[in-house]
Scaffold this motif. Sequence first.
Motif, PDB file in Angstrom:
ATOM      1  N   LEU A  17       3.393  16.415   3.671  1.00  0.00           N
ATOM      2  CA  LEU A  17       2.348  15.401   3.725  1.00  0.00           C
ATOM      3  C   LEU A  17       1.643  15.455   5.080  1.00  0.00           C
ATOM      4  N   PRO A  18       0.311  15.454   5.099  1.00  0.00           N
ATOM      5  CA  PRO A  18      -0.417  15.511   6.366  1.00  0.00           C
ATOM      6  C   PRO A  18      -0.528  14.125   7.018  1.00  0.00           C
ATOM      7  N   HIS A  19       0.593  13.431   7.096  1.00  0.00           N
ATOM      8  CA  HIS A  19       0.646  12.083   7.655  1.00  0.00           C
ATOM      9  C   HIS A  19       1.905  11.960   8.508  1.00  0.00           C
ATOM     10  N   PRO A  20       1.875  11.151   9.571  1.00  0.00           N
ATOM     11  CA  PRO A  20       3.053  10.998  10.427  1.00  0.00           C
ATOM     12  C   PRO A  20       4.185  10.267   9.703  1.00  0.00           C
ATOM     13  N   PRO A  21       5.443  10.497  10.128  1.00  0.00           N
ATOM     14  CA  PRO A  21       6.581   9.830   9.490  1.00  0.00           C
ATOM     15  C   PRO A  21       6.429   8.304   9.449  1.00  0.00           C
ATOM     16  N   LYS A  23       3.805   6.474   8.941  1.00  0.00           N
ATOM     17  CA  LYS A  23       2.960   6.083   7.810  1.00  0.00           C
ATOM     18  C   LYS A  23       3.690   6.306   6.485  1.00  0.00           C
ATOM     19  N   VAL A  24       4.401   7.424   6.370  1.00  0.00           N
ATOM     20  CA  VAL A  24       5.156   7.715   5.148  1.00  0.00           C
ATOM     21  C   VAL A  24       6.264   6.678   4.973  1.00  0.00           C
ATOM     22  N   TRP A  25       6.986   6.363   6.049  1.00  0.00           N
ATOM     23  CA  TRP A  25       8.068   5.370   5.995  1.00  0.00           C
ATOM     24  C   TRP A  25       7.529   4.027   5.516  1.00  0.00           C
ATOM     25  N   ARG A  26       6.370   3.621   6.038  1.00  0.00           N
ATOM     26  CA  ARG A  26       5.785   2.339   5.637  1.00  0.00           C
ATOM     27  C   ARG A  26       5.523   2.329   4.136  1.00  0.00           C
ATOM     28  N   ALA A  27       5.004   3.430   3.604  1.00  0.00           N
ATOM     29  CA  ALA A  27       4.708   3.501   2.172  1.00  0.00           C
ATOM     30  C   ALA A  27       5.980   3.482   1.318  1.00  0.00           C
ATOM     31  N   LEU A  28       7.094   3.945   1.895  1.00  0.00           N
ATOM     32  CA  LEU A  28       8.376   3.955   1.164  1.00  0.00           C
ATOM     33  C   LEU A  28       9.108   2.616   1.245  1.00  0.00           C
ATOM     34  N   THR A  29       8.725   1.754   2.208  1.00  0.00           N
ATOM     35  CA  THR A  29       9.548   0.566   2.478  1.00  0.00           C
ATOM     36  C   THR A  29       8.790  -0.759   2.468  1.00  0.00           C
ATOM     37  N   LEU A 128       1.920   8.595  -4.496  1.00  0.00           N
ATOM     38  CA  LEU A 128       2.217   8.311  -3.091  1.00  0.00           C
ATOM     39  C   LEU A 128       1.244   9.071  -2.188  1.00  0.00           C
ATOM     40  N   GLU A 129       1.028  10.343  -2.485  1.00  0.00           N
ATOM     41  CA  GLU A 129       0.092  11.145  -1.685  1.00  0.00           C
ATOM     42  C   GLU A 129      -1.308  10.548  -1.723  1.00  0.00           C
ATOM     43  N   GLN A 130      -1.758  10.123  -2.912  1.00  0.00           N
ATOM     44  CA  GLN A 130      -3.083   9.514  -3.035  1.00  0.00           C
ATOM     45  C   GLN A 130      -3.164   8.239  -2.195  1.00  0.00           C
ATOM     46  N   LEU A 131      -2.114   7.422  -2.249  1.00  0.00           N
ATOM     47  CA  LEU A 131      -2.078   6.193  -1.467  1.00  0.00           C
ATOM     48  C   LEU A 131      -2.163   6.504   0.027  1.00  0.00           C
ATOM     49  N   LEU A 132      -1.371   7.465   0.490  1.00  0.00           N
ATOM     50  CA  LEU A 132      -1.379   7.831   1.911  1.00  0.00           C
ATOM     51  C   LEU A 132      -2.754   8.350   2.335  1.00  0.00           C
TER      52      LEU A 132
END
Length: 137
Positions: A17-21, A23-29, A128-132
């Motif tokens: 994913l071309p996003h920092p951890p 941002k990804v963590w926020r989307a997961l939690t 998830l990728e679309q959201l990010l």
Amino acid sequence: MMQPETAPRSVIVERHLPHPPEKVWRALTTNHLIAEWLMETDFKPEPGHRFTFTQSWGSISCEVLSAEPLRALAYSWNSQDLETVVSWTLTPVPGGTHLRMEQTGFRKGQARYFGGAQAGWPRFLDALEQLLDQTHQ
């Protein structure tokens, strides 16, 4: 070497994913973000927290097993006779995050669940990728 039929099986989906951890963590939690790509939930990234994923077809009972912010998350994923564990691993890489999702514990006779997970998780991760890509968190 082939696994014996009785060995529990896993579904693994990995994405770069071309996003920092962060941002990804926020989307997961974060509940309202989880609802955008997975399901409605009352999740908290705290070990021992019991929560539910809810969809029109029913619900999944879960409990947070471990949470290492920005690095790893694991929770049980139980529905009727299905007892599995979903684990997320975030690895920082140049230009983004390598995200690995593994759902383990599918037993013999659970082909419908296994097939559903094999079909469903790639779609969830697409969402998830679309959201990010759309959010500036």
